[in-house]
Scaffold this motif. Structure first.
Motif, PDB file in Angstrom:
ATOM      1  N   GLY A 187       0.790  -1.215   0.000  1.00 39.66           N
ATOM      2  CA  GLY A 187       0.000   0.000   0.000  1.00 39.66           C
ATOM      3  C   GLY A 187       0.821   1.262   0.000  1.00 39.66           C
ATOM      4  O   GLY A 187       0.395   2.289   0.545  1.00 39.66           O
ATOM      5  N   GLU A 188       2.010   1.216  -0.619  1.00 39.36           N
ATOM      6  CA  GLU A 188       2.862   2.392  -0.692  1.00 39.36           C
ATOM      7  C   GLU A 188       3.682   2.340  -1.969  1.00 39.36           C
ATOM      8  O   GLU A 188       3.822   1.285  -2.595  1.00 39.36           O
ATOM      9  CB  GLU A 188       3.796   2.452   0.519  1.00 39.36           C
ATOM     10  N   GLU A 189       4.219   3.485  -2.357  1.00 37.92           N
ATOM     11  CA  GLU A 189       5.058   3.532  -3.541  1.00 37.92           C
ATOM     12  C   GLU A 189       6.495   3.194  -3.168  1.00 37.92           C
ATOM     13  O   GLU A 189       7.026   3.693  -2.179  1.00 37.92           O
ATOM     14  CB  GLU A 189       4.977   4.905  -4.198  1.00 37.92           C
ATOM     15  N   LEU A 190       7.106   2.339  -3.984  1.00 33.80           N
ATOM     16  CA  LEU A 190       8.478   1.911  -3.739  1.00 33.80           C
ATOM     17  C   LEU A 190       9.284   2.037  -5.020  1.00 33.80           C
ATOM     18  O   LEU A 190       8.773   1.809  -6.113  1.00 33.80           O
ATOM     19  CB  LEU A 190       8.516   0.443  -3.287  1.00 33.80           C
ATOM     20  N   MET A 191      10.544   2.353  -4.867  1.00 36.06           N
ATOM     21  CA  MET A 191      11.453   2.288  -6.004  1.00 36.06           C
ATOM     22  C   MET A 191      11.713   0.820  -6.345  1.00 36.06           C
ATOM     23  O   MET A 191      11.766  -0.033  -5.447  1.00 36.06           O
ATOM     24  CB  MET A 191      12.773   2.973  -5.670  1.00 36.06           C
ATOM     25  N   PRO A 192      11.883   0.503  -7.615  1.00 38.75           N
ATOM     26  CA  PRO A 192      12.211  -0.885  -7.982  1.00 38.75           C
ATOM     27  C   PRO A 192      13.525  -1.322  -7.354  1.00 38.75           C
ATOM     28  O   PRO A 192      14.419  -0.503  -7.109  1.00 38.75           O
ATOM     29  CB  PRO A 192      12.320  -0.827  -9.506  1.00 38.75           C
TER      30      PRO A 192
END
Length: 202
Positions: free
Chosen positions: A185-190
């Motif tokens: 439920g959050e944005e993450l860098m690859p």
């Protein structure tokens, strides 16, 4: 945390239909042919008996900007290829779904990227929406390069553009910007190991 069962599912080959056709596990056979020394038709039981079972906790990425981490169970593509012994002068692998979706990639890229033939997700057999009974997972490329409901693998001499490549998705490398991690439920860098520099299929 968002419900991972709600993530988008899309089958290009069945667009416009009310539902995805189910697969009879008992009669299912994965065909492996083309420029190989040994052509095979393998049931799920055959695969279990002839190949080492692999489990990997990996995150996969969608070109639409989301990602999902899960425990995947199945078989390494490199182990299947070792059974059939591809001809060294045939550099490509073409994967085709039960419904006719296809994609072609370099064998070396697939093997080096740890491509898997996945049968289970988080200890459960793949659902119909996830790609029952076998899904080609290519973790270092966007998943439009993977094939759900895998029917056939061919070792071939020539590259042929797949369904989405024909529409202009020629670069499947995972781009270095945040993706929505559905499982968290959050944005993450690859992850660093999946960010590539570009495809070189042709």
């Amino acid at each position: 945390m968002k419900d991972a069962t709600k993530i988008p599912m899309f089958f290009h080959e069945f667009k416009g239909r009310d539902k995805i056709p189910d697969v009879d596990i008992v009669s299912y056979r994965l065909v492996v042919e083309g420029a190989v020394s040994h052509r095979l038709q393998l049931s799920l039981m055959d695969l279990e008996e002839r190949l080492p079972v692999l489990e990997a906790q990996r995150r996969f990425y969608c070109v639409n900007g989301w990602s999902l981490a899960a425990l995947w169970r199945g078989f390494a593509l490199k182990d299947l290829l070792a059974l059939v012994e591809p001809e060294p002068q045939a550099p490509y692998l073409r994967a085709t779904s039960i419904g006719g979706y296809e994609d072609t990639g370099r064998i070396t890229d697939l093997v080096n990227g740890g491509a898997m033939l996945v049968t289970h997700m988080n200890a459960e057999p793949l659902s119909l929406a996830r790609g029952k009974p076998i899904r080609l997972m290519i973790f270092d490329r966007y998943q439009f390069r993977g094939v759900k409901a895998l029917a056939k693998i061919e070792v071939v001499h020539e590259y042929r553009p797949g369904a989405w490549v024909k529409y202009g998705y020629t670069d499947a490398t995972i781009q270095p910007f945040p993706h929505l991690a559905i499982d968290r439920g959050e944005e993450l860098m690859p992850e660093a190991e999946v960010i590539g520099i570009g495809d070189e299929e042709v």
